[in-house]
Design an enzyme around this catalytic site. Structure first.
Site, PDB file in Angstrom:
ATOM      1  N   SER A  22      -6.992  25.092   5.691  1.00  0.00           N
ATOM      2  CA  SER A  22      -5.607  25.523   5.950  1.00  0.00           C
ATOM      3  C   SER A  22      -4.610  24.685   5.152  1.00  0.00           C
ATOM      4  O   SER A  22      -4.746  23.466   5.018  1.00  0.00           O
ATOM      5  CB  SER A  22      -5.293  25.389   7.446  1.00  0.00           C
ATOM      6  OG  SER A  22      -3.911  25.624   7.652  1.00  0.00           O
ATOM      7  N   THR A  74      -4.208  29.092  15.860  1.00  0.00           N
ATOM      8  CA  THR A  74      -4.703  30.191  15.036  1.00  0.00           C
ATOM      9  C   THR A  74      -6.014  30.719  15.616  1.00  0.00           C
ATOM     10  O   THR A  74      -6.399  30.382  16.738  1.00  0.00           O
ATOM     11  CB  THR A  74      -4.812  29.765  13.551  1.00  0.00           C
ATOM     12  OG1 THR A  74      -5.067  30.926  12.766  1.00  0.00           O
ATOM     13  CG2 THR A  74      -5.901  28.720  13.317  1.00  0.00           C
ATOM     14  N   LYS A  78      -4.916  32.705  19.662  1.00  0.00           N
ATOM     15  CA  LYS A  78      -3.502  33.096  19.736  1.00  0.00           C
ATOM     16  C   LYS A  78      -3.135  33.865  21.012  1.00  0.00           C
ATOM     17  O   LYS A  78      -1.986  33.839  21.444  1.00  0.00           O
ATOM     18  CB  LYS A  78      -3.111  33.941  18.510  1.00  0.00           C
ATOM     19  CG  LYS A  78      -3.014  33.145  17.227  1.00  0.00           C
ATOM     20  CD  LYS A  78      -2.541  34.018  16.072  1.00  0.00           C
ATOM     21  CE  LYS A  78      -2.438  33.220  14.797  1.00  0.00           C
ATOM     22  NZ  LYS A  78      -1.928  34.018  13.674  1.00  0.00           N
ATOM     23  N   ASP A 114       4.702  34.064  13.024  1.00  0.00           N
ATOM     24  CA  ASP A 114       4.124  35.000  12.047  1.00  0.00           C
ATOM     25  C   ASP A 114       5.075  36.177  11.849  1.00  0.00           C
ATOM     26  O   ASP A 114       5.247  36.671  10.728  1.00  0.00           O
ATOM     27  CB  ASP A 114       2.775  35.531  12.534  1.00  0.00           C
ATOM     28  CG  ASP A 114       1.674  34.484  12.483  1.00  0.00           C
ATOM     29  OD1 ASP A 114       1.743  33.573  11.635  1.00  0.00           O
ATOM     30  OD2 ASP A 114       0.739  34.585  13.302  1.00  0.00           O
ATOM     31  N   GLY A 138      -3.813  48.415   9.039  1.00  0.00           N
ATOM     32  CA  GLY A 138      -4.362  47.285   9.795  1.00  0.00           C
ATOM     33  C   GLY A 138      -3.530  47.005  11.026  1.00  0.00           C
ATOM     34  O   GLY A 138      -2.380  46.581  10.930  1.00  0.00           O
ATOM     35  N   ALA A 139      -4.100  47.247  12.189  1.00  0.00           N
ATOM     36  CA  ALA A 139      -3.389  47.056  13.461  1.00  0.00           C
ATOM     37  C   ALA A 139      -4.064  45.973  14.288  1.00  0.00           C
ATOM     38  O   ALA A 139      -4.066  46.025  15.509  1.00  0.00           O
ATOM     39  CB  ALA A 139      -3.351  48.381  14.228  1.00  0.00           C
ATOM     40  N   GLY A 140      -4.631  44.971  13.601  1.00  0.00           N
ATOM     41  CA  GLY A 140      -5.273  43.855  14.302  1.00  0.00           C
ATOM     42  C   GLY A 140      -4.255  42.790  14.650  1.00  0.00           C
ATOM     43  O   GLY A 140      -3.044  43.050  14.734  1.00  0.00           O
ATOM     44  N   GLY A 141      -4.731  41.555  14.851  1.00  0.00           N
ATOM     45  CA  GLY A 141      -3.863  40.464  15.288  1.00  0.00           C
ATOM     46  C   GLY A 141      -2.641  40.295  14.405  1.00  0.00           C
ATOM     47  O   GLY A 141      -1.501  40.237  14.899  1.00  0.00           O
ATOM     48  N   TYR A 234      -3.969  36.157   1.475  1.00  0.00           N
ATOM     49  CA  TYR A 234      -3.530  35.223   0.429  1.00  0.00           C
ATOM     50  C   TYR A 234      -4.646  34.353  -0.147  1.00  0.00           C
ATOM     51  O   TYR A 234      -4.391  33.419  -0.893  1.00  0.00           O
ATOM     52  CB  TYR A 234      -2.354  34.360   0.921  1.00  0.00           C
ATOM     53  CG  TYR A 234      -2.635  33.514   2.128  1.00  0.00           C
ATOM     54  CD1 TYR A 234      -2.432  34.012   3.407  1.00  0.00           C
ATOM     55  CD2 TYR A 234      -3.085  32.213   1.988  1.00  0.00           C
ATOM     56  CE1 TYR A 234      -2.687  33.244   4.526  1.00  0.00           C
ATOM     57  CE2 TYR A 234      -3.337  31.428   3.100  1.00  0.00           C
ATOM     58  CZ  TYR A 234      -3.135  31.960   4.361  1.00  0.00           C
ATOM     59  OH  TYR A 234      -3.386  31.189   5.468  1.00  0.00           O
ATOM     60  N   GLY A 255       0.888  37.619   0.036  1.00  0.00           N
ATOM     61  CA  GLY A 255       0.784  37.116   1.403  1.00  0.00           C
ATOM     62  C   GLY A 255       1.225  35.669   1.575  1.00  0.00           C
ATOM     63  O   GLY A 255       1.389  35.206   2.705  1.00  0.00           O
TER      64      GLY A 255
HETATM   65  P1  NAD Z   1      -8.158  41.515  12.587  1.00  0.00           P
HETATM   66  O1  NAD Z   1      -9.639  41.544  12.383  1.00  0.00           O
HETATM   67  O2  NAD Z   1      -7.602  41.127  13.917  1.00  0.00           O
HETATM   68  O3  NAD Z   1      -7.566  42.964  12.257  1.00  0.00           O
HETATM   69  C1  NAD Z   1      -7.883  43.678  11.101  1.00  0.00           C
HETATM   70  C2  NAD Z   1      -7.656  45.169  11.379  1.00  0.00           C
HETATM   71  O4  NAD Z   1      -7.829  45.879  10.156  1.00  0.00           O
HETATM   72  C3  NAD Z   1      -8.622  45.763  12.394  1.00  0.00           C
HETATM   73  O5  NAD Z   1      -7.889  46.484  13.361  1.00  0.00           O
HETATM   74  C4  NAD Z   1      -9.529  46.658  11.557  1.00  0.00           C
HETATM   75  O6  NAD Z   1      -9.975  47.795  12.281  1.00  0.00           O
HETATM   76  C5  NAD Z   1      -8.612  47.055  10.431  1.00  0.00           C
HETATM   77  N1  NAD Z   1      -9.283  47.427   9.190  1.00  0.00           N
HETATM   78  C6  NAD Z   1     -10.200  46.689   8.523  1.00  0.00           C
HETATM   79  N2  NAD Z   1     -10.558  47.315   7.388  1.00  0.00           N
HETATM   80  C7  NAD Z   1      -9.832  48.472   7.341  1.00  0.00           C
HETATM   81  C8  NAD Z   1      -9.761  49.534   6.408  1.00  0.00           C
HETATM   82  N3  NAD Z   1     -10.496  49.533   5.287  1.00  0.00           N
HETATM   83  N4  NAD Z   1      -8.902  50.556   6.688  1.00  0.00           N
HETATM   84  C9  NAD Z   1      -8.159  50.561   7.819  1.00  0.00           C
HETATM   85  N5  NAD Z   1      -8.202  49.559   8.741  1.00  0.00           N
HETATM   86  C10 NAD Z   1      -9.026  48.535   8.490  1.00  0.00           C
HETATM   87  O7  NAD Z   1      -7.620  40.567  11.435  1.00  0.00           O
HETATM   88  P2  NAD Z   1      -6.171  39.858  11.401  1.00  0.00           P
HETATM   89  O8  NAD Z   1      -6.219  38.597  12.167  1.00  0.00           O
HETATM   90  O9  NAD Z   1      -5.147  40.889  11.739  1.00  0.00           O
HETATM   91  O10 NAD Z   1      -6.055  39.433   9.865  1.00  0.00           O
HETATM   92  C11 NAD Z   1      -6.004  40.381   8.820  1.00  0.00           C
HETATM   93  C12 NAD Z   1      -5.781  39.658   7.505  1.00  0.00           C
HETATM   94  O11 NAD Z   1      -4.482  39.054   7.516  1.00  0.00           O
HETATM   95  C13 NAD Z   1      -6.771  38.512   7.244  1.00  0.00           C
HETATM   96  O12 NAD Z   1      -7.204  38.597   5.922  1.00  0.00           O
HETATM   97  C14 NAD Z   1      -5.958  37.260   7.415  1.00  0.00           C
HETATM   98  O13 NAD Z   1      -6.372  36.216   6.571  1.00  0.00           O
HETATM   99  C15 NAD Z   1      -4.573  37.744   6.995  1.00  0.00           C
HETATM  100  N6  NAD Z   1      -3.481  36.958   7.601  1.00  0.00           N
HETATM  101  C16 NAD Z   1      -2.517  36.466   6.781  1.00  0.00           C
HETATM  102  C17 NAD Z   1      -1.459  35.747   7.316  1.00  0.00           C
HETATM  103  C18 NAD Z   1      -0.399  35.190   6.412  1.00  0.00           C
HETATM  104  O14 NAD Z   1       0.325  34.293   6.847  1.00  0.00           O
HETATM  105  N7  NAD Z   1      -0.253  35.688   5.194  1.00  0.00           N
HETATM  106  C19 NAD Z   1      -1.391  35.537   8.699  1.00  0.00           C
HETATM  107  C20 NAD Z   1      -2.391  36.064   9.512  1.00  0.00           C
HETATM  108  C21 NAD Z   1      -3.436  36.779   8.945  1.00  0.00           C
END
Ligand code: NAD
Length: 289
Positions: A22, A74, A78, A114, A138-141, A234, A255
């Site tokens: 990090s 992180t 979270k 964030d 992408g609707a994850g964290g 990033y 990013g």
């Molecule tokens: P996560 O696993 O919680 O969520 C990812 C989501 O993307 C999931 O819902 C998954 O179903 C979806 N997904 C994956 N591949 C897909 C595709 N091809 N098409 C459609 N949907 C797809 O992950 P996260 O914690 O949300 O992190 C995502 C990315 O963001 C990571 O690479 C992380 O390093 C980056 N990130 C960057 C920062 C920053 O400060 N720039 C902060 C947090 C996370």
């Protein structure tokens, strides 16, 4: 935020798993040094001895007792951290996740920087960009924070695409509840990128494009020069998506901005003093030289 004259050194840390690389600790430590009070920012990797096997609750208590100003939180803590806090900021409550905990006057306050981090990166890096319609992939964290940030940046209409359709629909509901000024809906497929309804811009919040997960979540051939493209990945800074978008003439946002600005706001919360974004970005960038 009230500005105080700080005399005590910064004492903060990052709790997570697999966080040895990090850049956040260096950004905080350098900024504190430049501001003249110095201090320490520790990596508290819960996978590493002597913490492996330690419970999050005990780690928080230990940091609080040791006089820490606060902690960044992180993956994977979270959401779990919330049950150990006394209060949440509005943004943390909306997103349902905390990446910054401030210890003050015997209380633990949870924040989500964030959200502001992406919003500030967007406002600065894509100033003047069209905000009529954006597609978030992408609707994850991280996607949850980015979706709210896009609403805060004035995006009038937000479409959300995830390979898990339920997740996209749930996030659309969440943003609709929290940010009534933005029209939000789930997108069924990448066809949302083309046609008369095509978005002004696209944000990748999937892990696709990371060094360990190469590729793109959408076909970059669908992009047109008048669309902007943001990535929150990033590692690497120039993802395949951004490289392809740039080659097609699109404005792009890497990013790194979100990563830097989440730290800028966290520093301000820990210390009560404004941070210098350019200086923190220079520290972030120095890792690549
Ligand atoms: P996560 O696993 O919680 O969520 C990812 C989501 O993307 C999931 O819902 C998954 O179903 C979806 N997904 C994956 N591949 C897909 C595709 N091809 N098409 C459609 N949907 C797809 O992950 P996260 O914690 O949300 O992190 C995502 C990315 O963001 C990571 O690479 C992380 O390093 C980056 N990130 C960057 C920062 C920053 O400060 N720039 C902060 C947090 C996370």
């Amino acid at each position: 935020m009230p500005e105080e004259t700080r005399v005590s050194p910064l004492l903060a840390g990052l709790i997570g798993r697999g966080i040895a690389l990090s850049r956040t600790p260096a950004m905080h430590a350098e900024e504190a040094r430049h501001q003249g009070f110095g201090g320490a920012y520790r990596i508290l990797d819960m996978d590493e001895p002597p913490r492996s096997g330690t419970r999050l609750a005990d780690m928080l208590r230990a940091a609080e007792l040791a006089g820490f100003d606060g902690l960044n939180i992180t993956y994977p803590f979270k959401i779990e951290v919330i049950e150990h806090l006394d209060a949440l900021s509005d943004n943390a409550r909306a997103v349902g996740a905390v990446n910054t905990v401030v210890f003050r006057d015997g209380r633990r306050i949870g924040h989500n920087t964030d959200l502001w981090g992406f919003a500030e990166s967007f406002r600065r890096g894509l100033a003047g960009a069209a905000t009529g319609h954006a597609l978030l992939i992408g609707a994850g964290g991280a996607g949850v924070a980015v979706a709210h940030a896009l609403a805060d940046c004035g995006i009038a209409r937000l479409s959300i695409l995830d390979r898990d359709a339920d997740r996209a629909a749930a996030l659309a509901d969440q943003v609709r509840r929290n940010r009534s000024g933005t029209r939000v809906g789930a997108a069924a497929d990448a066809g949302a990128l083309t046609g008369p309804d095509r978005p002004d811009g696209v944000v990748n919040a999937t892990p696709m494009g990371m060094a360990k997960l190469p590729g793109t979540a959408i076909d970059p051939a669908l992009l047109r020069a008048d669309q902007w493209v943001a990535d929150i990945v990033y590692f690497p800074l120039e993802t395949a998506l951004l490289a392809a978008a740039r080659a097609r003439g699109c404005r792009v946002l890497p990013g790194s901005g979100m990563a830097v600005f989440q730290a800028v706001r966290a520093f301000e919360l820990f210390t009560g003093r404004p941070a210098c974004p350019d200086r923190m970005k220079a520290t972030f960038d120095a890792f690549d030289t």
